[in-house]
Design a protein around this motif. Structure first.
Motif, mmCIF file in Angstrom:
data_model
loop_
_atom_site.group_PDB
_atom_site.id
_atom_site.type_symbol
_atom_site.label_atom_id
_atom_site.label_comp_id
_atom_site.label_asym_id
_atom_site.label_seq_id
_atom_site.Cartn_x
_atom_site.Cartn_y
_atom_site.Cartn_z
ATOM 1 N N PHE A 82 0.822 -1.200 0.000
ATOM 2 C CA PHE A 82 0.000 0.000 0.000
ATOM 3 C C PHE A 82 0.863 1.260 0.000
ATOM 4 O O PHE A 82 2.078 1.200 0.168
ATOM 5 C CB PHE A 82 -0.951 -0.018 1.200
ATOM 6 C CG PHE A 82 -2.219 0.734 0.931
ATOM 7 C CD1 PHE A 82 -3.173 0.236 0.059
ATOM 8 C CD2 PHE A 82 -2.439 1.964 1.529
ATOM 9 C CE1 PHE A 82 -4.326 0.945 -0.215
ATOM 10 C CE2 PHE A 82 -3.592 2.676 1.268
ATOM 11 C CZ PHE A 82 -4.537 2.161 0.400
ATOM 12 N N LEU A 83 0.193 2.374 -0.187
ATOM 13 C CA LEU A 83 0.879 3.666 -0.182
ATOM 14 C C LEU A 83 1.744 3.807 1.065
ATOM 15 O O LEU A 83 1.265 3.611 2.179
ATOM 16 C CB LEU A 83 -0.143 4.802 -0.190
ATOM 17 C CG LEU A 83 -0.965 4.990 -1.466
ATOM 18 C CD1 LEU A 83 -2.137 5.923 -1.200
ATOM 19 C CD2 LEU A 83 -0.081 5.522 -2.567
ATOM 20 N N GLY A 84 2.987 4.132 0.850
ATOM 21 C CA GLY A 84 3.859 4.419 1.972
ATOM 22 C C GLY A 84 4.339 3.211 2.741
ATOM 23 O O GLY A 84 4.967 3.348 3.796
ATOM 24 N N ALA A 209 2.512 -0.830 -5.611
ATOM 25 C CA ALA A 209 3.676 -1.180 -6.240
ATOM 26 C C ALA A 209 3.690 -2.586 -6.658
ATOM 27 O O ALA A 209 3.683 -3.457 -5.850
ATOM 28 C CB ALA A 209 4.748 -1.020 -5.273
ATOM 29 N N ALA A 210 3.679 -2.786 -7.847
ATOM 30 C CA ALA A 210 3.993 -4.077 -8.357
ATOM 31 C C ALA A 210 5.464 -4.053 -8.436
ATOM 32 O O ALA A 210 5.959 -4.507 -9.312
ATOM 33 C CB ALA A 210 3.545 -4.261 -9.736
ATOM 34 N N GLU A 240 4.375 -4.710 3.969
ATOM 35 C CA GLU A 240 3.324 -4.072 4.742
ATOM 36 C C GLU A 240 3.938 -3.441 5.972
ATOM 37 O O GLU A 240 5.045 -3.728 6.363
ATOM 38 C CB GLU A 240 2.236 -5.068 5.120
ATOM 39 C CG GLU A 240 1.167 -5.169 4.056
ATOM 40 C CD GLU A 240 0.527 -3.819 3.761
ATOM 41 O OE1 GLU A 240 -0.053 -3.690 2.693
ATOM 42 O OE2 GLU A 240 0.632 -2.890 4.585
ATOM 43 N N CYS A 241 3.191 -2.557 6.523
ATOM 44 C CA CYS A 241 3.849 -1.732 7.520
ATOM 45 C C CYS A 241 3.164 -1.767 8.853
ATOM 46 O O CYS A 241 2.680 -2.789 9.297
ATOM 47 C CB CYS A 241 3.951 -0.332 7.000
ATOM 48 S SG CYS A 241 2.355 0.349 6.601
ATOM 49 N N SER A 242 3.137 -0.640 9.435
ATOM 50 C CA SER A 242 2.812 -0.607 10.844
ATOM 51 C C SER A 242 1.345 -0.343 11.142
ATOM 52 O O SER A 242 0.971 -0.215 12.290
ATOM 53 C CB SER A 242 3.631 0.494 11.502
ATOM 54 O OG SER A 242 3.388 1.691 10.811
ATOM 55 N N GLY A 243 0.559 -0.243 10.140
ATOM 56 C CA GLY A 243 -0.841 0.034 10.425
ATOM 57 C C GLY A 243 -1.540 -1.207 10.934
ATOM 58 O O GLY A 243 -2.538 -1.652 10.380
#
Ligand SMILES: Nc1nc2c(ncn2[C@@H]2O[C@H](COP(=O)(O)OP(=O)(O)OP(=O)(O)O)[C@@H](O)[C@H]2O)c(=O)[nH]1
Length: 576
Positions: A82-84, A209-210, A240-243
């Motif tokens: 995802f974004l960011g 982002a592919a 994936e990040c921290s969300g």
């Protein structure tokens, strides 16, 4: 395959066929014939144990052909998230790490103005020893709009790799398969932007982002049929990040709870609520579909969560997507062997993907004459033209085992994101003014409006020193701005020698036309005011010591000297 290889292959399959007339084959006895002075023996032992021997030349040709085939196998890694989430950061890690591979990054930039290329490669990445290459595919969805472009880019990379392989590599020392896998094709001459510095990798589209960085990829494309490549059904990597608070429910299976509700025309508030629900559901679908296709999952930004949260997320991913290897990391720093060249392409997934594409086409046809029924994602009559085709990952949606029948357009559209790009070349951005404007804008319009902002700005020299804009612009600074949901940070550096000064900003979010216009105007309003150069200091009495030094001798000389040192030779040269 060349004629020699065809014959060689045929002879190995059936020693009684092929190679006749090439080397000579005595079907009745173990005899040796000679052609052109080279040994050309086709020994026939007991039936079933025949052995063919090629001439040196034939062998060369065959080897070269195999070499070509091997080199044409360019592994491709698709990076999505995802974004960011940290895709660009991860790709930069790949580009700068010393791993012995040459990578090309094919990047699907999401937004009107290209930013990511400036953040990759030449844009300041400390490169590893290998030459790298970044190919941009502006503004599209990997699975629809830019699919053809992706295929073309990959094909060209493969062809260029093959051409390089055929240029004199026949005499090169043989590599082991492992070495070969890690060895990129050599650069091709002539500065061909595709064939030049590097072999392929695909970079992420901005949002999912592919790289096929969904936008990102690195590594290689099998010389597979174009559709297979285009589907990006290759090694999938999700960053994936921290969300986690948001992600955990998604992974636990209840993230779709707020699925779209039919919306009545005119019910503005309900419509907005539904928009938000639909966007959340679309995001959940997107994440799940990306995860479903990924063989490697990188849980990035682990520095922003507690170890317990990290454990919970890892467990959730593993429980829901047992096929994926999960790794926690910070700033995308993982062992590159974990993600490059893993050859985890799954035919089953690809076939499912093809079905998905077929569904999309059928769906597109069916709906071409109809008004878009998902009116809630382009609310308030917003123009659709600027709606970014979010998400190479949605192509994965249908492939996601959990939701094979999902409508591709749902995830695209319900995210409801628009992007605004601003490019300013007239002069540097006054950094002080810019930060003050941006803070004010977010306060006024709401931080949640802008999901993501990023830019590379040509800022006044004052940026970094805290001082106000001076009367001259100076050389200016290169300021990278990164923001997520109301928070933004910047990093300042000098421009590389000879670089063109220009500012580029992209905003992504739920941006109405009014907000889009305000963002464009806002950035433009921050262009530094070019002030007149102050007059040179008045001639004054030179102190004895100064006079003695030879600096003085006249006020004009002093001023000129000062100008030469500080302003590059005097005159109105405010643009160093
Ligand atoms: N704290 C922290 N920040 C990170 C980490 N990885 C990346 N970031 C920051 O997160 C922001 C977004 O990172 P990017 O790599 O640009 O993310 P992206 O996925 O390419 O973003 P898009 O361009 O929107 O698709 C940047 O400010 C990075 O410096 C991490 O592990 N920890």
């Amino acid at each position: 395959m060349c004629i020699f290889c065809e014959r060689a292959r045929a002879s190995l399959d059936d020693p009684l066929a092929g190679l006749d007339g090439v080397g000579g084959w005595d079907a009745d006895s173990s005899t040796t014939t000679t052609t052109g002075g080279s040994s050309s023996r086709f020994n026939r032992g007991p039936r079933g144990s025949r052995e063919a021997t090629l001439t040196l030349r034939q062998k060369r040709e065959a080897e070269r052909c195999e070499e070509l085939k091997r080199r044409a196998r360019l592994p491709v890694t698709v990076i999505t998230g995802f974004l960011g989430a940290g895709k660009t950061t991860f790709v930069n890690h790949l580009l700068s790490a010393r791993h012995g591979r040459k990578l090309a990054v094919i990047e699907n930039e999401f937004g009107e103005v290209a930013i990511d290329d400036a953040l990759l490669g030449d844009g300041g990445v400390e490169r590893g020893e290998e030459a790298q290459q970044v190919i941009l595919m502006p503004n599209g969805c990997m699975c629809c709009r830019v699919r053809g472009d992706l295929v073309d880019a990959l094909k060209r990379l493969i062809v260029s790799a093959s051409e390089r392989a055929s240029l004199g590599d026949g005499d090169a020392p043989q590599q082991t398969q492992q070495e070969a896998d890690k060895s990129p094709p050599p650069p091709s001459p002539g500065g061909d932007p595709l064939g030049g510095a590097a072999a392929p990798a695909v970079a992420p589209p901005s949002s999912e982002a592919a790289v096929a960085r969904d936008t990102a990829t690195a590594g290689g494309v099998e010389a597979a049929p174009a559709p297979a490549v285009a589907g990006a059904q290759l090694d999938g990597i999700i960053l994936e990040c921290s969300g986690l608070d948001e992600l955990a429910p998604v992974l636990q299976g209840n993230g779709d709870a707020k699925s779209s509700t039919p919306v009545e025309e005119g019910a503005e508030e309900e419509e907005e609520a539904a928009d938000s629900s639909a966007a959340a559901a679309a995001a959940a679908t997107l994440v799940k579909s990306q995860l479903a296709l990924s063989d490697r999952v990188l849980l990035n930004k682990s520095d922003l969560i507690s170890p317990a949260q990290g454990d919970a997320l890892v467990d959730a991913v593993k429980a829901n997507f047992p096929g994926a290897a999960v790794t926690r990391c910070e700033r995308g720093k993982v062992d590159v062997d974990l993600v490059l060249g893993v050859e985890s392409f799954s035919l089953d997934k690809a076939l499912e993907m093809d079905k998905h594409f077929a569904d999309i086409l059928a769906d597109k046809k069916k709906n071409s004459d109809k008004h878009d029924g998902h009116h809630h994602h382009h609310r308030h009559g917003e123009a659709k033209a600027n709606t970014p085709p979010h998400g190479g990952g949605e192509k994965s949606a249908a492939a996601a085992a959990s939701s094979p029948g999902r409508d591709h357009r749902h995830a695209h559209d319900r995210l409801g994101a628009q992007s605004v790009g601003v490019e300013v070349a007239e002069g540097p951005i006054d950094w002080t003014k810019f930060t003050s404007w941006l803070k004010g804008f977010l306060e006024k319009e709401g931080e949640e409006l802008i999901w993501r902002l990023k830019g590379v700005l040509w800022t006044t020299a004052a940026n970094g020193s805290g001082a106000a804009t001076t009367w001259g612009w100076g050389a200016g600074r290169r300021t990278v701005v990164q923001g997520l949901y109301g928070h933004f940070e910047s990093e300042v550096s000098d421009w590389p020698a000879g670089a063109t000064r220009v500012s580029r900003m992209v905003f992504i979010g739920d941006l109405s036309p009014r907000v889009q216009e305000a963002l464009r105007a806002g950035v433009r309003s921050c262009v530094a005011v070019r002030r007149a150069r102050p007059p040179p200091p008045k001639p004054r009495a030179i102190a004895g010591r100064e006079r003695g030094s030879g600096v003085g001798g006249g006020g004009g000389g002093f001023a000129s000297r000062l100008g030469a040192v500080k302003f590059g030779g005097g005159g109105n040269d405010l643009f160093l």
